[in-house]
Design a protein around this motif. Structure first.
Motif, short mmCIF file in Angstrom:
data_model
loop_
_atom_site.label_atom_id
_atom_site.label_comp_id
_atom_site.label_asym_id
_atom_site.label_seq_id
_atom_site.Cartn_x
_atom_site.Cartn_y
_atom_site.Cartn_z
N PRO A 4 0.82 -1.19 0.00
CA PRO A 4 0.00 0.00 0.00
C PRO A 4 0.86 1.25 0.00
N PRO A 5 0.38 2.31 -0.62
CA PRO A 5 1.16 3.54 -0.70
C PRO A 5 1.61 4.08 0.65
N ALA A 6 0.75 3.99 1.65
CA ALA A 6 1.12 4.51 2.98
C ALA A 6 2.33 3.78 3.54
N ASP A 7 2.36 2.48 3.31
CA ASP A 7 3.48 1.71 3.83
C ASP A 7 4.75 1.95 3.00
N GLN A 8 4.57 2.14 1.68
CA GLN A 8 5.73 2.49 0.87
C GLN A 8 6.32 3.81 1.36
N ALA A 9 5.43 4.72 1.76
CA ALA A 9 5.91 6.00 2.26
C ALA A 9 6.76 5.82 3.51
N ALA A 10 6.45 4.82 4.34
CA ALA A 10 7.24 4.57 5.56
C ALA A 10 8.67 4.20 5.19
N GLN A 11 8.83 3.32 4.20
CA GLN A 11 10.18 2.95 3.77
C GLN A 11 10.90 4.12 3.13
N GLN A 12 10.17 4.89 2.31
CA GLN A 12 10.80 6.05 1.66
C GLN A 12 11.24 7.09 2.68
N ARG A 13 10.41 7.29 3.70
CA ARG A 13 10.75 8.26 4.74
C ARG A 13 11.98 7.80 5.52
N ALA A 14 12.03 6.49 5.85
CA ALA A 14 13.18 5.95 6.58
C ALA A 14 14.45 6.09 5.74
N HIS A 15 14.34 5.82 4.44
CA HIS A 15 15.52 5.95 3.57
C HIS A 15 15.99 7.40 3.49
N ALA A 16 15.04 8.32 3.40
CA ALA A 16 15.41 9.73 3.30
C ALA A 16 16.10 10.23 4.56
N LEU A 17 15.74 9.64 5.72
CA LEU A 17 16.30 10.09 7.01
C LEU A 17 17.41 9.18 7.51
N ARG A 18 17.92 8.29 6.67
CA ARG A 18 18.90 7.31 7.14
C ARG A 18 20.20 7.97 7.60
N HIS A 19 20.48 9.19 7.15
CA HIS A 19 21.67 9.90 7.61
C HIS A 19 21.42 10.66 8.91
N ARG A 20 20.18 10.59 9.40
CA ARG A 20 19.83 11.27 10.66
C ARG A 20 19.18 10.26 11.60
N PRO A 21 19.98 9.37 12.20
CA PRO A 21 19.42 8.33 13.09
C PRO A 21 18.63 8.95 14.24
N GLY A 22 17.61 8.22 14.70
CA GLY A 22 16.74 8.76 15.74
C GLY A 22 16.97 8.17 17.11
N ALA A 23 15.88 8.02 17.87
CA ALA A 23 15.95 7.63 19.28
C ALA A 23 16.56 6.25 19.48
N VAL A 24 16.27 5.32 18.57
CA VAL A 24 16.79 3.96 18.73
C VAL A 24 18.32 3.96 18.62
N PHE A 25 18.85 4.72 17.70
CA PHE A 25 20.31 4.80 17.55
C PHE A 25 20.96 5.37 18.80
N TYR A 26 20.48 6.52 19.25
CA TYR A 26 21.12 7.18 20.39
C TYR A 26 20.89 6.41 21.69
N GLY A 27 19.69 5.85 21.86
CA GLY A 27 19.43 5.04 23.05
C GLY A 27 20.33 3.83 23.12
N SER A 28 20.52 3.16 21.98
CA SER A 28 21.39 1.98 21.93
C SER A 28 22.84 2.35 22.19
N ILE A 29 23.28 3.44 21.60
CA ILE A 29 24.67 3.87 21.78
C ILE A 29 24.95 4.18 23.25
N VAL A 30 24.00 4.85 23.91
CA VAL A 30 24.17 5.19 25.33
C VAL A 30 24.30 3.92 26.16
N LEU A 31 23.43 2.94 25.93
CA LEU A 31 23.47 1.71 26.73
C LEU A 31 24.74 0.91 26.47
#
Length: 562
Positions: A4-31
């Protein structure tokens, strides 16, 4: 049908932001950073805490590892033989990207190929010298059968079914529904929108931590095996410093391999290891006790199948039993659970276009059979040599599991050549497994983007090596195993929820209505209305795409009743 287009948008959004990691990246790095700092500043405190936690897990809730892994086997078999077996992991038009040979080679070498060398002799010969639960007399033929029976249990369908459940859930979520590669979106069918907030981030962070520690255990095993082999062949001292130097060197190699991508690095290395493994196994089978190995294989498989449920659910009844389970069964099951997210993401990455039925047989069936054969050839040869000799291989394995494989090769001709091949296999297994792990850690911390950035790949490659080094300094291989077992505990819950979520998603998905018979109740209630000619299906040549349920409903609504 495409996602579905909405789900395709989720992958496209993640790809567009792959150079800007979010909470999971920073939370994991801290731990991870906090854990490394703890290991550096107070190694004794960390070691004692991990030992206490592991004793509690084994004595109190270790049975959950057994229950969940058995449940995974039953779920995989249900999916393979149910109406969902023909569902394709991707759009209906998708076909596999890799040949079956390349696909199976990547599964075997990148997933847990290093275990073929580390435990291919060590586990059977250890059980042969000290049979589990007193089921046989040490050093006898019955002990050899029991040794392989329990080795099959630890390395067969129980392990691969865990990987399969993760892999199916991730492949269905990403390739069919177009979600990102995170674990949290797969739990939405049962946990709803909570997976879009902090609880979802927590699930993904747990996946990262478990994956990291599951892989550091493999790095420790690999470094120990390489060090042992170099000591025997080249006389290099088998010391902690050498093992750490090996980890550093291999970390650089697998990080560079990960940067080259799955299609180049992992595929190429996996095919090389597959060929070398087959050649080494054939050599031992022909030069070693061939008749003994053949007879032992069939009798051990029969014993495994006969006692399948008994062994799958047997639990410790004494403190001594608990210690044994910590060293073997509980550790192995926890190790597979801690690897679940890592292997699942990797399997999903390379399995687009395959059907669920193909996936189940390729992920749970073929690897289990390969591991059965490998353990029988190498473990069987070692046990026969000990039965006819002075028991030196068994004694060596009980003192140091890393010596068992090379000790076995020493009982056959061309020991120098075969030892070099074994060292090369460990290195290649080491690189391909850690390569895949680096990719998965990067994807999980890049908002689920299926193509992580090179910077994130480099960071996780380095952190994996550093974590393995500090755990080695804290308590050697034992500390690595404890970390894997403890981090896997939450995944007994996660994998159970994933299985339930996958079944619910498949049942609720109207795209798969074509996989079940049309019932009279469906026609009477208007849930599914089809014209008579639509029911005249050629079952020898079923339709290649699903019925458009919405069009059928609209057509039924426009037709007059009567």
């Amino acid at each position: 049908m495409d996602a579905p287009p909405a789900d395709q948008a989720a992958q496209q959004r993640a790809h567009a932001l792959r150079h800007r990691p979010g909470a999971v990246f920073y939370g994991s790095i801290v731990l991870v950073t906090a854990f490394i700092a703890w290991a550096a500043l107070s190694p004794d405190s960390l070691g004692n805490s991990m030992t206490s936690a592991m004793n509690w897990v084994a004595g109190s809730v270790g049975w959950t590892y057994l229950l969940v892994t058995l449940g995974c086997i039953l779920l995989m078999l249900f999916l393979a033989f149910s109406r969902f077996g023909g569902v394709r992991l991707g759009s209906d038009a998708d076909r596999p990207e890799f040949s079956t040979w390349a696909w199976l080679a990547m599964i075997l070498s990148a997933v847990m190929g290093i275990g073929l060398i580390s435990y291919g002799v060590a586990e059977p010969i250890s059980h042969f010298a000290a049979p589990p639960h007193g089921l046989a007399e040490p050093g006898t033929y019955d002990a050899a059968v029991r040794a392989l029976q329990f080795s099959y249990f630890d390395w067969g369908p129980h392990a691969w079914a865990v990987f399969g459940v993760f892999g199916l859930a991730i492949a269905y979520s990403t390739h069919r529904r177009g979600n990102t590669g995170l674990i949290s979106p797969m739990l939405r069918p049962i946990l709803g929108k909570s997976m879009d907030g902090w609880l979802g981030h927590l699930v993904d962070i747990l996946a990262v931590i478990a994956t990291l520690f599951g892989t550091t255990t493999s790095l420790g095993l690999g470094a120990s095996q390489i060090s042992e082999g170099m000591n025997r062949v080249f006389g290099v001292p088998n010391e902690l410093f050498v093992q750490i130097a090996i980890i550093v060197g291999i970390t650089v190699v697998f990080t560079l391999s990960a940067l080259s991508g799955v299609n180049r690095g992992i595929k190429f290395i996996s095919q090389i290891t597959a060929v070398l493994s087959v050649l080494l196994a054939l050599y031992v089978l022909v030069v070693g006790p061939t008749g003994f190995i053949g007879n032992l294989f069939f009798r051990s498989v029969g014993q495994y199948l006969s006692d399948f449920f008994m062994v799958s659910l047997i639990t410790p009844v004494s403190a001594e039993d608990v210690q044994w389970y910590q060293s073997w069964t509980y550790f192995m099951m926890a190790w597979w659970l801690s690897w679940g997210a890592f292997v699942g993401v990797f399997l999903a990455k390379i399995s687009r276009g395959r059907t669920i039925r193909e996936f189940v047989f390729g992920v749970m069936g073929v690897p289990s059979l390969v591991f059965f054969i490998w353990f029988t050839i190498f473990g069987g040869a070692a046990m026969k040599f000990d039965m006819d000799g002075d028991g030196s291989i068994g004694r060596a394995a009980l003192e140091d599991v890393n010596s068992a494989f090379f000790e076995t090769l020493g009982n056959m001709p061309l020991v120098g050549l075969t030892s070099v091949v074994a060292i090369l296999l460990v290195v290649l297994f080491f690189v391909s497994g850690a390569d895949a792990n680096t990719f998965v850690l990067s994807m999980l911390t890049s908002r689920g983007a299926l193509e992580p950035s090179r910077l994130v790949l480099t960071i996780w490659g380095a952190l994996t090596g550093v974590s393995a080094i500090f755990l080695f300094l804290v308590g050697g291989l034992g500390a690595l195993q404890q970390a894997a077992m403890i981090s896997a505990l939450p995944f007994t819950v996660v994998v159970a929820l994933l299985g339930i979520s996958l079944i619910k998603s498949l049942k609720d998905d109207q795209e798969y209505d074509f996989t079940r018979p049309v019932r009279r109740a469906d026609l009477d209630t208007g849930v599914l209305r089809v014209q008579k000619k639509a029911l005249r299906m050629d079952f020898k040549n079923p339709p290649t795409s699903s019925l458009d349920v919405n069009k059928i409903k609209r057509g039924a609504a426009e037709r007059p009743e009567g």
